[in-house]
Design an enzyme around this catalytic site. Structure first.
Site, PDB file in Angstrom:
ATOM      1  N   ARG A  23       0.885  -1.151   0.000  1.00  0.00           N
ATOM      2  CA  ARG A  23       0.000   0.000   0.000  1.00  0.00           C
ATOM      3  C   ARG A  23       0.930   1.209   0.000  1.00  0.00           C
ATOM      4  NH1 ARG A  23      -4.685   0.302   4.615  1.00  0.00           N
ATOM      5  NH2 ARG A  23      -2.979   1.292   5.758  1.00  0.00           N
ATOM      6  N   HIS A  78       3.517  -0.852   8.195  1.00  0.00           N
ATOM      7  CA  HIS A  78       2.173  -1.316   8.557  1.00  0.00           C
ATOM      8  C   HIS A  78       2.040  -2.790   8.201  1.00  0.00           C
ATOM      9  CE1 HIS A  78      -1.957  -0.856   9.691  1.00  0.00           C
ATOM     10  NE2 HIS A  78      -2.456  -0.989   8.486  1.00  0.00           N
ATOM     11  N   ASP A 132     -34.779   4.710   7.749  1.00  0.00           N
ATOM     12  CA  ASP A 132     -34.869   5.426   9.031  1.00  0.00           C
ATOM     13  C   ASP A 132     -35.566   4.627  10.120  1.00  0.00           C
ATOM     14  OD1 ASP A 132     -34.080   7.809   7.446  1.00  0.00           O
ATOM     15  OD2 ASP A 132     -36.099   7.540   6.637  1.00  0.00           O
TER      16      ASP A 132
END
Ligand SMILES: *Cc1c(COP(=O)(O)O)cnc(C)c1O
Length: 414
Positions: A153, A182, A333
């Site tokens: 990455r 990382h 909702d």
């Protein structure tokens, strides 16, 4: 008919508090849990310091309050993904070091240094423009070098890293204060690849230490949450604590350390109760059909709040301490849940519900559990909690601050 107290309904004995302002659907973030999580990792990784990763609005928990709580608990630094996230922390008054971990675009670098953020560089071509931006705002721009050891990455390849570091060191306007890598698989069952990454980084580190000469060596950091739990930290200056800061596990196979627990719960109240007869269907697409008389409860929370539509028909919530299954599709909702037979007569509008985030899977799904049900990971569930969900911050079970519609206010609890 409602003679039972709210306290009796609540599955989280650490707080019997429910908001009396704003939306029923809300998140509680227990700042004592955040502090305990930092303390546990400091015990495990010390003397390495904790960099509290508060990117993505602190994994949905709210970056400013979590950042403050982590620093109060002894974290030495904060980390974010974007320059704007770092600027938000600065505007809230946080003066601690803040590391921006992702590649900043050319139009962000100046803002970053102007705010005193530490940028991550990985390529010699970035150095000149970054140095010019720092000089342009009249500051020394602090920089960490990212080294690519296997994630493929962001980062400088191992054989180029020392050269990039030298370019940063000699640039007028920049100071190299850190170097890191990382891990790709620190939460995996087999740590062989992680150990290879440690060795690759170690080789770069040795060269950077000898290249620093009389100057202080940069700080070195490798581990994310999983690495901080599982690796030795000999000679490492810091760990980057992300998901564990929130009391969540990077993977089901990686247990939390002693003293760690989830900080966030999503709660709401019943909006309406309805009796169904055999053959009645619920919600869009009519995917649920009652097989007999059934009581259902409407909850004012949906996928636009972060309750994933993928839990339609599979998820459940905690109603009166019992699992209440999601009936039919989760709407934008709202959602309908089945009321367990034994408590059907005792449920009324206004009753409290823990939707997810409780730390007992037998009562309500954890954030990781919702991730499993939705075919994803807890990280995505937490970061998907919408900004329209008010965040209430608790200490000792009492509210101390409210983040509502992007505005953070102190709560004077009366
Ligand atoms: C997000 C991130 C972390 C934190 O990872 P967790 O698994 O959440 O602990 C650490 N380092 C980098 C570079 C990251 O992008």
């Amino acid at each position: 008919m409602r003679d039972r107290s709210i306290r009796e309904w609540d599955d989280r004995p650490e707080t019997d508090w429910w908001p009396d302002v704003g939306r029923d659907t809300h998140a509680t973030i227990d700042l004592d849990a955040i502090a305990g999580n930092v303390a546990a990792v400091r015990r495990r990784a010390g003397p390495a310091q904790v960099i509290a990763v508060v990117k993505a609005n602190a994994y949905g928990h709210g970056a400013v309050m979590v950042g403050r709580a982590a620093l109060d608990a002894g974290a030495g630094m904060l980390a974010v993904a974007t320059v704007d996230e770092g600027v938000e922390l600065r505007e809230s008054g946080i003066t601690a070091p803040v590391l921006v971990m992702s590649a900043a675009g050319p139009h962000e670098v100046r803002d970053a240094f102007d705010a005193g953020l530490t940028l991550t560089l990985a390529d010699a071509g970035q150095v000149g423009p970054a140095a010019a931006a720092a000089r342009g705002v009249g500051r020394v721009g602090e920089v960490h070098l990212k080294v690519e050891t296997g994630m493929n990455r962001y980062g400088a390849p191992v054989d180029a890293a020392v050269g990039v570091a030298a370019t940063i060191r000699t640039a007028d306007g920049l100071r190299l204060t850190g170097a890191y890598t990382h891990f790709a698989d620190a939460d995996g069952r087999d740590l062989t690849f992680t150990q290879e990454q440690v060795e690759r980084f170690g080789a770069v580190r040795r060269q950077l230490v000898s290249a620093s000469g009389d100057e202080p060596a940069p700080m070195f950091h490798l581990s994310n949450t999983a690495g901080s739990f599982r690796l030795d930290h000999v000679g490492v200056d810091a760990v980057r604590l992300g998901i564990g800061l929130y009391g969540l596990r990077p993977d089901d196979s990686v247990p939390l350390l002693d003293g760690m627990r989830p900080a966030l719960a999503i709660r709401t109240r019943v909006a309406q109760v309805r009796r169904l007869s055999a053959g009645d269907t619920v919600s869009y697409g009519r995917t649920y059909t009652a097989s007999g008389p059934e009581t259902v409860a409407l909850l004012p929370i949906g996928y636009a709040d972060g309750l994933r539509r993928a839990v339609s028909g599979t998820g459940w919530v905690n109603l009166h301490g019992q699992p209440a299954p999601v009936r039919g599709r989760v709407c934008m909702d709202q959602v309908v849940v089945g009321v367990p037979v034994g408590i059907a007569d005792g449920v009324a509008a206004g009753d409290p519900v823990t939707v997810f985030g409780a730390d007992r899977e037998d009562i309500a799904p954890s954030i990781e559990g919702v991730g499993r049900l939705a075919g994803t990971i807890g990280y995505e569930i937490a970061t998907g909690i919408a900004s329209r969900v008010p965040r209430w911050y608790l200490r000792d079970g009492r509210p101390v601050a409210l983040l509502r519609s992007g505005r953070l206010t102190d709560v004077i609890d009366g």
